[in-house]
Enzyme design. Structure first.
Site, PDB file in Angstrom:
ATOM      1  CD  GLU A  56       7.596  73.898  36.544  1.00 56.09           C
ATOM      2  OE1 GLU A  56       6.486  73.653  37.173  1.00 56.09           O
ATOM      3  OE2 GLU A  56       7.227  75.320  35.474  1.00 56.09           O
TER       4      GLU A  56
ATOM      5  CG  ASN B 110      11.984  66.898  34.803  1.00 53.42           C
ATOM      6  OD1 ASN B 110      12.307  66.245  35.377  1.00 53.42           O
ATOM      7  ND2 ASN B 110      10.329  67.302  35.218  1.00 53.42           N
TER       8      ASN B 110
ATOM      9  CG  ASP C  72       7.904  78.482  36.900  1.00 57.09           C
ATOM     10  OD1 ASP C  72       6.118  77.776  37.639  1.00 57.09           O
ATOM     11  OD2 ASP C  72       8.780  78.026  36.152  1.00 57.09           O
TER      12      ASP C  72
HETATM   13  N1  LIG Z   1      11.303  65.558  38.544  1.00 54.54           N
HETATM   14  C1  LIG Z   1       9.714  65.942  38.593  1.00 54.54           C
HETATM   15  N2  LIG Z   1       9.183  66.818  36.977  1.00 54.54           N
HETATM   16  C2  LIG Z   1       8.149  67.280  37.768  1.00 54.54           C
HETATM   17  C3  LIG Z   1       7.656  67.179  39.665  1.00 54.54           C
HETATM   18  N3  LIG Z   1       6.122  68.108  38.702  1.00 54.54           N
HETATM   19  C4  LIG Z   1       6.291  68.939  37.009  1.00 54.54           C
HETATM   20  N4  LIG Z   1       7.618  68.254  36.998  1.00 54.54           N
HETATM   21  C5  LIG Z   1       7.848  68.854  35.140  1.00 54.54           C
HETATM   22  O1  LIG Z   1       8.553  70.038  35.463  1.00 54.54           O
HETATM   23  C6  LIG Z   1       8.058  70.152  33.811  1.00 54.54           C
HETATM   24  C7  LIG Z   1       6.478  71.908  34.077  1.00 54.54           C
HETATM   25  O2  LIG Z   1       7.058  72.025  32.561  1.00 54.54           O
HETATM   26  P1  LIG Z   1       6.694  73.491  31.959  1.00 54.54           P
HETATM   27  O3  LIG Z   1       5.090  73.862  32.945  1.00 54.54           O
HETATM   28  O4  LIG Z   1       6.399  73.501  30.741  1.00 54.54           O
HETATM   29  O5  LIG Z   1       7.415  74.914  32.472  1.00 54.54           O
HETATM   30  P2  LIG Z   1       9.614  74.709  31.723  1.00 54.54           P
HETATM   31  O6  LIG Z   1       9.475  74.227  30.883  1.00 54.54           O
HETATM   32  O7  LIG Z   1       9.659  74.859  32.945  1.00 54.54           O
HETATM   33  O8  LIG Z   1       8.783  76.237  31.073  1.00 54.54           O
HETATM   34  P3  LIG Z   1       8.905  78.262  32.038  1.00 54.54           P
HETATM   35  O9  LIG Z   1       8.161  77.919  32.909  1.00 54.54           O
HETATM   36  O10 LIG Z   1       8.037  78.442  30.897  1.00 54.54           O
HETATM   37  O11 LIG Z   1      10.413  78.485  31.826  1.00 54.54           O
HETATM   38  C8  LIG Z   1       7.060  69.513  33.095  1.00 54.54           C
HETATM   39  O12 LIG Z   1       7.768  68.884  32.061  1.00 54.54           O
HETATM   40  C9  LIG Z   1       6.678  68.415  34.430  1.00 54.54           C
HETATM   41  O13 LIG Z   1       6.929  67.251  34.365  1.00 54.54           O
HETATM   42  C10 LIG Z   1       8.103  66.829  39.619  1.00 54.54           C
HETATM   43  O14 LIG Z   1       7.829  66.504  41.256  1.00 54.54           O
HETATM   44  N5  LIG Z   1       9.642  66.038  39.674  1.00 54.54           N
END
Ligand SMILES: Nc1nc2c(ncn2[C@@H]2O[C@H](COP(=O)(O)OP(=O)(O)OP(=O)(O)O)[C@@H](O)[C@H]2O)c(=O)[nH]1
Length: 307
Positions: free
Chosen positions: A221, A185, A177
């Site tokens: 992600e 983002n 992850d």
């Molecule tokens: N650009 C983009 N963003 C995505 C995609 N799929 C998911 N995301 C973003 O990935 C982010 C995941 O955020 P969180 O689940 O809060 O996790 P994190 O910020 O990485 O926090 P931790 O995992 O705890 O380190 C969210 O803002 C989603 O919008 C995608 O296909 N493209």
């Protein structure tokens, strides 16, 4: 150098207990692909397992194991069931044709064989096989990263779990992850977020060398890697290596509290599949280890400990 027509790149297996019949069919099909042959059902199944032909021409009336049984066994095996089977038989009754199609064959050729008809039908089935394979490829891939998707991963996990259970050998799983990706983002924008996901996907693929390993985007992600025939110690090494490969790429992440660049957390688990566990346990354990890696500060690989 002239390129071969697409059908000539196919592999065709002829299973017939008459060497004369094999000779005749090979002659008819000789420029249509690589021709393999077997003179018994059992040998044919073994060859199909090893070489995964696109098309099998199968004699119905054979000693020991008849063509219907060979067809049923091939269709019951998840590794081989996608190959097309055409029966070749001297019987031309409606019943025998129905029996062939019910056993899982796509077509039925009656003896005596008419060479242009055989060639035309083989060409059609090879074309259909290629189209189906291309569609399957699309259905199994994630549109953004080009990695395998969750659907394909779930299928492979179920298949590998059973295979490792039969063999009594360890299977490992890594959940990966991206750390603080929401902040990435929010700071760089969604398009840059997409580019980051593609880059991380490339790095994971680059760090995952064995052809049997399956790298997939699990969702958002989160990525997953299935590591066949890998024990806990080797899985832990792989996880540490992966974190390092992503860190040394140093893709800037100005809003990460972990480092000035993109990092990942990895949850790993390893087990010898058996009656007491399931593929779901493997996923749940890797997910739990990933949570531990996040809680312990991110940018690290953690191996699940037994509950
Ligand atoms: N650009 C983009 N963003 C995505 C995609 N799929 C998911 N995301 C973003 O990935 C982010 C995941 O955020 P969180 O689940 O809060 O996790 P994190 O910020 O990485 O926090 P931790 O995992 O705890 O380190 C969210 O803002 C989603 O919008 C995608 O296909 N493209």
């Amino acid at each position: 150098m002239p390129t071969k027509p697409p059908e000539a790149q196919s592999t065709i297996l002829i299973i017939d207990d008459s060497v004369d019949a094999i000779r005749l069919l090979s002659g008819i099909l000789k420029d249509m692909g690589q021709i393999l042959f077997a003179t018994s059902g059992a040998a044919g199944i073994e060859l199909a397992q090893q070489r995964r032909p696109q098309l099998i021409l199968l004699d119905v009336e054979m000693q020991a194991m008849d063509g219907y049984e060979v067809c049923r066994r091939i269709k019951a095996d998840s590794d081989m069931r996608d190959c097309a089977i055409m029966f070749v038989t001297a019987q031309s009754t409606m019943d025998s044709e129905v029996a062939a199609l019910e056993a899982g064959a796509v077509d039925f050729l009656s003896k005596p064989l008419n060479a242009p008809v055989v060639r035309a039908r083989v060409r059609t089935h090879l074309k259909l096989q290629r189209a189906t394979a291309a569609l399957m490829q699309l259905a199994n891939k994630d549109g953004l990263t080009g990695l395998f998707n969750r659907r394909y991963f779930d299928e492979q996990l179920a298949r590998e779990f059973l295979r490792h259970k039969r063999q009594g050998l360890p299977l490992s799983l890594a959940f990966i992850d991206i750390d603080c990706f929401k902040a990435y983002n929010d700071h760089y924008g969604h398009q840059s977020g997409d580019a980051c996901l593609k880059r991380v996907a490339e790095l994971i693929e680059g760090a995952t060398q064995r052809p049997s390993e399956v790298v997939a985007r699990y969702g958002g992600e989160e990525f997953v890697v299935l590591l066949p025939y890998t024990d806990a110690a080797d899985a832990a090494k792989y996880g540490a290596w992966l974190c390092e490969q992503i860190a040394v790429d140093a893709l800037a992440h100005a809003r990460s509290p972990v480092a000035a660049h993109i990092t990942v957390s990895v949850g790993l688990t390893s087990m010898v599949p058996g009656e007491a566990n399931s593929a779901l346990n493997l996923v749940a354990d890797a997910d739990r280890a990933l949570y531990q890696a996040k809680s312990a500060g991110r940018n690290r690989a953690v191996t699940a400990t037994p509950l």
